[in-house]
Motif scaffolding. Structure first.
Motif, PDB file in Angstrom:
ATOM      1  N   TYR A  42       0.808  -1.216   0.000  1.00  0.00           N
ATOM      2  CA  TYR A  42       0.000   0.000   0.000  1.00  0.00           C
ATOM      3  C   TYR A  42       0.841   1.265   0.000  1.00  0.00           C
ATOM      4  CZ  TYR A  42      -4.412   2.479   0.684  1.00  0.00           C
ATOM      5  OH  TYR A  42      -5.524   3.276   0.509  1.00  0.00           O
ATOM      6  N   GLU A  43       2.141   1.146   0.275  1.00  0.00           N
ATOM      7  CA  GLU A  43       3.002   2.327   0.309  1.00  0.00           C
ATOM      8  C   GLU A  43       3.587   2.647  -1.061  1.00  0.00           C
ATOM      9  OE1 GLU A  43       2.925   4.136   2.943  1.00  0.00           O
ATOM     10  OE2 GLU A  43       1.668   2.594   3.831  1.00  0.00           O
ATOM     11  N   ALA A  44       3.472   1.742  -2.006  1.00  0.00           N
ATOM     12  CA  ALA A  44       3.949   1.996  -3.364  1.00  0.00           C
ATOM     13  C   ALA A  44       2.860   2.733  -4.139  1.00  0.00           C
ATOM     14  CB  ALA A  44       4.304   0.690  -4.064  1.00  0.00           C
ATOM     15  N   LEU A  45       3.227   3.821  -4.799  1.00  0.00           N
ATOM     16  CA  LEU A  45       2.254   4.706  -5.440  1.00  0.00           C
ATOM     17  C   LEU A  45       1.378   3.972  -6.446  1.00  0.00           C
ATOM     18  CD1 LEU A  45       1.144   7.551  -5.977  1.00  0.00           C
ATOM     19  CD2 LEU A  45       2.987   7.870  -7.637  1.00  0.00           C
ATOM     20  N   LEU A  46       1.985   3.232  -7.359  1.00  0.00           N
ATOM     21  CA  LEU A  46       1.223   2.555  -8.415  1.00  0.00           C
ATOM     22  C   LEU A  46       0.333   1.459  -7.832  1.00  0.00           C
ATOM     23  CD1 LEU A  46       0.713   2.519 -11.431  1.00  0.00           C
ATOM     24  CD2 LEU A  46       2.606   0.906 -11.688  1.00  0.00           C
ATOM     25  N   CYS A  47       0.832   0.761  -6.810  1.00  0.00           N
ATOM     26  CA  CYS A  47       0.029  -0.282  -6.168  1.00  0.00           C
ATOM     27  C   CYS A  47      -1.175   0.333  -5.455  1.00  0.00           C
ATOM     28  CB  CYS A  47       0.882  -1.069  -5.178  1.00  0.00           C
ATOM     29  SG  CYS A  47       2.221  -2.010  -5.924  1.00  0.00           S
ATOM     30  N   ARG A  48      -0.937   1.431  -4.755  1.00  0.00           N
ATOM     31  CA  ARG A  48      -2.047   2.078  -4.055  1.00  0.00           C
ATOM     32  C   ARG A  48      -3.091   2.582  -5.051  1.00  0.00           C
ATOM     33  NH1 ARG A  48      -1.625   6.478   0.816  1.00  0.00           N
ATOM     34  NH2 ARG A  48      -0.433   4.734   1.681  1.00  0.00           N
ATOM     35  N   ALA A  49      -2.634   3.113  -6.172  1.00  0.00           N
ATOM     36  CA  ALA A  49      -3.576   3.588  -7.192  1.00  0.00           C
ATOM     37  C   ALA A  49      -4.416   2.431  -7.726  1.00  0.00           C
ATOM     38  CB  ALA A  49      -2.825   4.267  -8.325  1.00  0.00           C
ATOM     39  N   SER A  50      -3.799   1.273  -7.934  1.00  0.00           N
ATOM     40  CA  SER A  50      -4.531   0.101  -8.431  1.00  0.00           C
ATOM     41  C   SER A  50      -5.552  -0.376  -7.408  1.00  0.00           C
ATOM     42  CB  SER A  50      -3.545  -1.025  -8.760  1.00  0.00           C
ATOM     43  OG  SER A  50      -2.603  -0.622  -9.728  1.00  0.00           O
ATOM     44  N   ILE A  51      -5.145  -0.401  -6.134  1.00  0.00           N
ATOM     45  CA  ILE A  51      -6.051  -0.846  -5.068  1.00  0.00           C
ATOM     46  C   ILE A  51      -7.188   0.151  -4.889  1.00  0.00           C
ATOM     47  CG2 ILE A  51      -6.206  -1.286  -2.587  1.00  0.00           C
ATOM     48  CD1 ILE A  51      -3.291  -2.290  -2.740  1.00  0.00           C
ATOM     49  N   HIS A  52      -6.864   1.433  -4.931  1.00  0.00           N
ATOM     50  CA  HIS A  52      -7.898   2.457  -4.763  1.00  0.00           C
ATOM     51  C   HIS A  52      -8.928   2.393  -5.889  1.00  0.00           C
ATOM     52  CE1 HIS A  52      -9.884   6.344  -4.433  1.00  0.00           C
ATOM     53  NE2 HIS A  52      -9.507   6.608  -5.667  1.00  0.00           N
ATOM     54  N   THR A  53      -8.469   2.216  -7.119  1.00  0.00           N
ATOM     55  CA  THR A  53      -9.393   2.144  -8.257  1.00  0.00           C
ATOM     56  C   THR A  53     -10.347   0.969  -8.097  1.00  0.00           C
ATOM     57  OG1 THR A  53      -7.759   3.162  -9.722  1.00  0.00           O
ATOM     58  CG2 THR A  53      -9.549   1.940 -10.755  1.00  0.00           C
ATOM     59  N   PHE A  54      -9.795  -0.168  -7.711  1.00  0.00           N
ATOM     60  CA  PHE A  54     -10.630  -1.355  -7.502  1.00  0.00           C
ATOM     61  C   PHE A  54     -11.637  -1.124  -6.376  1.00  0.00           C
ATOM     62  CE2 PHE A  54     -11.039  -5.355  -4.983  1.00  0.00           C
ATOM     63  CZ  PHE A  54     -11.886  -6.020  -5.848  1.00  0.00           C
ATOM     64  N   ALA A  55     -11.171  -0.623  -5.247  1.00  0.00           N
ATOM     65  CA  ALA A  55     -12.057  -0.387  -4.104  1.00  0.00           C
ATOM     66  C   ALA A  55     -13.110   0.661  -4.436  1.00  0.00           C
ATOM     67  CB  ALA A  55     -11.239   0.034  -2.891  1.00  0.00           C
ATOM     68  N   ASN A  56     -12.728   1.642  -5.219  1.00  0.00           N
ATOM     69  CA  ASN A  56     -13.663   2.703  -5.595  1.00  0.00           C
ATOM     70  C   ASN A  56     -14.825   2.146  -6.414  1.00  0.00           C
ATOM     71  OD1 ASN A  56     -13.829   5.413  -4.911  1.00  0.00           O
ATOM     72  ND2 ASN A  56     -13.149   6.106  -6.914  1.00  0.00           N
ATOM     73  N   HIS A  57     -14.519   1.278  -7.363  1.00  0.00           N
ATOM     74  CA  HIS A  57     -15.582   0.676  -8.175  1.00  0.00           C
ATOM     75  C   HIS A  57     -16.414  -0.304  -7.339  1.00  0.00           C
ATOM     76  CE1 HIS A  57     -14.560   2.494 -11.971  1.00  0.00           C
ATOM     77  NE2 HIS A  57     -13.312   2.066 -11.905  1.00  0.00           N
ATOM     78  N   CYS A  58     -15.777  -1.015  -6.422  1.00  0.00           N
ATOM     79  CA  CYS A  58     -16.522  -1.939  -5.564  1.00  0.00           C
ATOM     80  C   CYS A  58     -17.478  -1.192  -4.643  1.00  0.00           C
ATOM     81  CB  CYS A  58     -15.561  -2.777  -4.725  1.00  0.00           C
ATOM     82  SG  CYS A  58     -14.607  -3.983  -5.682  1.00  0.00           S
ATOM     83  N   SER A  59     -17.110   0.024  -4.257  1.00  0.00           N
ATOM     84  CA  SER A  59     -17.956   0.802  -3.346  1.00  0.00           C
ATOM     85  C   SER A  59     -19.274   1.195  -3.993  1.00  0.00           C
ATOM     86  CB  SER A  59     -17.210   2.054  -2.879  1.00  0.00           C
ATOM     87  OG  SER A  59     -17.076   2.998  -3.934  1.00  0.00           O
ATOM     88  N   LYS A  60     -19.352   1.084  -5.319  1.00  0.00           N
ATOM     89  CA  LYS A  60     -20.578   1.458  -6.031  1.00  0.00           C
ATOM     90  C   LYS A  60     -21.528   0.277  -6.224  1.00  0.00           C
ATOM     91  CE  LYS A  60     -18.204   3.224  -9.427  1.00  0.00           C
ATOM     92  NZ  LYS A  60     -17.876   3.882 -10.715  1.00  0.00           N
ATOM     93  N   LEU A  61     -21.129  -0.898  -5.737  1.00  0.00           N
ATOM     94  CA  LEU A  61     -22.004  -2.058  -5.838  1.00  0.00           C
ATOM     95  C   LEU A  61     -23.270  -1.836  -5.004  1.00  0.00           C
ATOM     96  CD1 LEU A  61     -19.335  -4.882  -5.514  1.00  0.00           C
ATOM     97  CD2 LEU A  61     -20.638  -4.327  -7.561  1.00  0.00           C
ATOM     98  N   LYS A  62     -24.367  -2.349  -5.492  1.00  0.00           N
ATOM     99  CA  LYS A  62     -25.651  -2.193  -4.816  1.00  0.00           C
ATOM    100  C   LYS A  62     -25.961  -3.453  -4.020  1.00  0.00           C
ATOM    101  CE  LYS A  62     -30.496  -1.053  -5.763  1.00  0.00           C
ATOM    102  NZ  LYS A  62     -31.493  -0.793  -6.833  1.00  0.00           N
ATOM    103  N   VAL A  63     -26.203  -3.287  -2.721  1.00  0.00           N
ATOM    104  CA  VAL A  63     -26.505  -4.418  -1.841  1.00  0.00           C
ATOM    105  C   VAL A  63     -28.008  -4.619  -1.794  1.00  0.00           C
ATOM    106  CG1 VAL A  63     -26.244  -5.384   0.467  1.00  0.00           C
ATOM    107  CG2 VAL A  63     -24.456  -3.907  -0.467  1.00  0.00           C
ATOM    108  N   GLU A  64     -28.455  -5.800  -2.190  1.00  0.00           N
ATOM    109  CA  GLU A  64     -29.879  -6.127  -2.193  1.00  0.00           C
ATOM    110  C   GLU A  64     -30.124  -7.339  -1.309  1.00  0.00           C
ATOM    111  OE1 GLU A  64     -31.487  -6.452  -6.109  1.00  0.00           O
ATOM    112  OE2 GLU A  64     -30.183  -4.903  -6.918  1.00  0.00           O
ATOM    113  N   VAL A  65     -31.104  -7.248  -0.430  1.00  0.00           N
ATOM    114  CA  VAL A  65     -31.460  -8.336   0.478  1.00  0.00           C
ATOM    115  C   VAL A  65     -32.730  -8.998  -0.032  1.00  0.00           C
ATOM    116  CG1 VAL A  65     -32.058  -8.967   2.842  1.00  0.00           C
ATOM    117  CG2 VAL A  65     -30.405  -7.137   2.415  1.00  0.00           C
ATOM    118  N   MET A  66     -32.625 -10.286  -0.392  1.00  0.00           N
ATOM    119  CA  MET A  66     -33.770 -11.044  -0.865  1.00  0.00           C
ATOM    120  C   MET A  66     -34.421 -11.754   0.324  1.00  0.00           C
ATOM    121  SD  MET A  66     -33.455 -10.336  -4.028  1.00  0.00           S
ATOM    122  CE  MET A  66     -32.242  -9.892  -5.283  1.00  0.00           C
ATOM    123  N   GLY A  67     -35.660 -11.427   0.619  1.00  0.00           N
ATOM    124  CA  GLY A  67     -36.351 -12.025   1.757  1.00  0.00           C
ATOM    125  C   GLY A  67     -37.265 -11.008   2.409  1.00  0.00           C
ATOM    126  N   ASN A  68     -37.771 -11.368   3.583  1.00  0.00           N
ATOM    127  CA  ASN A  68     -38.746 -10.524   4.264  1.00  0.00           C
ATOM    128  C   ASN A  68     -38.172  -9.759   5.445  1.00  0.00           C
ATOM    129  OD1 ASN A  68     -40.845 -11.461   2.554  1.00  0.00           O
ATOM    130  ND2 ASN A  68     -41.027 -13.318   3.792  1.00  0.00           N
TER     131      ASN A  68
END
Length: 420
Positions: A42-68
């Protein structure tokens, strides 16, 4: 008065006698243990950028609960715990998984009925699997020195690069040589800049002088020839001899080698420059989603589902699903085509179509519609509001109109004479 912090609010409900717990043995490790690695990736610039991009897109996932369970729907869709929103929860979870190749989700229990009222992604310094009263437990050791044990069936565990250990990921050790190369390159650039900004000339004084005289001579030479010289000609008296210019040639990694380092990072984290710089097209986004974001969404969905529901509850269709609007990065032409086709076939509502174009929903927009001409072949007349074309029915209607046809008492022997 004792202080109450995040640790107490999450783990105070889990009362386990840690002293009597024993180690749980797995197939590949006598004492299964997981230790996080501080720094490095996480301290390497390019690695952090790759991790941040991935986490950023994952944060936009929609959580849906199927059930009552409406309570869980409200919790997971907006605020899974008192300290994070859903997007922050997913971002942190994805970041921990990429850095440590193992991530843990711990349930937050209600003090009254001990029901799960939230989820929190924890980042312990050390994790050990133990056995207590016949049950498997996860023991967390945090950087603060505090420990907690939670029954493993209530702990969500996400992994990647899982090979050597039955329960945990294998870490990011293969990435360390590339990180060292990146660090060496960065240091070389810094030292090169320092070297270029330091000594430019070397001169020998013709004689032996005191230290004070040497410093005065150096200052005079610099002021006369280097600072206030706009002619390009250097002049000095016999006090100096063997004046030479020093050329600094710092060694840098060339473009091909630097690109190879970048490619190592890209291939390891499953990304590319277009994704990092947000210049990707819909084809590149679909590839990144299917290869990187979707596997994360599937794993999180399965892990949270098994945390929250028993086998009996699962049989009734209860589950948690993480989904994403993949059309968000498509071209307008593609969006229009897909929305039109899916809406006409009753596979998308009006509000779902508006969401594709980042438009707000409308009232009564969650109904499904379908074009009328789409119908089963044997029900086309019914779909068009026409009467069924049955040949036997048509024959009977014509017979009634003409007065001919088969009499109502045909086939009855007792009525034969009357007929004759």
């Amino acid at each position: 008065m004792s202080k109450i912090g995040l640790f107490e609010k999450i783990f105070s409900k889990y009362a386990v006698d840690k002293a009597t717990a024993s180690y749980f043995n797995t197939l590949t490790a006598y004492q299964p243990q997981f230790t996080t690695f501080n720094g490095g990736i996480y301290e390497a610039l390019l690695c952090r950028a790759s991790i941040h991009t991935f986490a950023n897109h994952c944060s936009k996932l929609k959580v849906e609960v199927m059930g009552n369970d409406k309570g869980l729907k409200n919790i997971l869709s907006v605020r899974p715990n008192p300290w994070q929103t859903t997007s922050q929860f997913l971002y942190r979870l994805a970041t921990i998984l990429e850095n440590d190749t193992t991530a843990f989700i711990v349930p937050i229990l209600d003090s009254a009925d001990m029901r799960i009222r939230g989820l929190f992604p924890v980042k312990p310094a050390n994790v050990t699997v133990k056995e207590y009263r016949g049950e498997e437990y996860i023991q967390f050791l945090f950087p603060t020195g505090k420990t907690a044990m939670v029954e493993s069936k209530y702990v969500g565990t996400l992994t990647k690069f899982q090979y050597n250990d039955d329960l945990f990921g294998s870490g990011n050790k293969p990435m360390y040589p590339t990180i060292r190369m990146i660090d060496t390159q960065d240091q070389g650039i810094v030292e090169g800049v320092k070297s270029n900004a330091a000594i430019r000339f070397m001169a020998t004084l013709a004689g032996v002088f005191k230290k004070k005289d040497i410093e005065e001579a150096r200052k005079t030479f610099a002021e006369t020839n280097l600072q206030n010289n706009d002619t390009g000609v250097m002049m000095f008296d016999e006090k100096f001899r063997d004046v030479k210019q020093i050329t600094s040639n710092p060694a840098y990694i060339d473009d091909k080698q630097m690109q190879q380092i970048k490619n190592n990072v890209y291939s390891y984290f499953g990304t590319n420059e277009a994704v990092l710089m947000n210049t990707f097209d819909e084809g590149q986004w679909n590839a990144y989603y299917e290869g990187k974001v979707e596997p994360f969404a599937i794993q999180v969905s399965e892990v949270i589902t098994t945390m929250l529901y028993t086998l009996r509850e699962l049989a009734y269709g209860n589950k948690v699903v993480l989904s994403s609007n993949r059309l968000e990065y498509a071209s307008n032409e593609t969006k229009i085509n897909v929305v039109t086709q899916l809406f006409d076939r009753g596979m998308m509502t009006k509000n779902q179509g508006l969401e594709v174009f980042n438009m707000p929903p409308v009232e009564d927009g969650d109904k499904f519609y379908i074009r009328k001409e789409y119908a089963e072949l044997d029900k086309l007349n019914e779909a068009q509001g026409l009467e069924a074309q049955n040949p036997y029915q048509e024959g009977e209607k014509n017979a009634k109109k003409s007065g001919e046809g088969v009499p109502n008492n045909a086939g009855d022997p007792s009525s034969e004479g009357e007929t004759n």
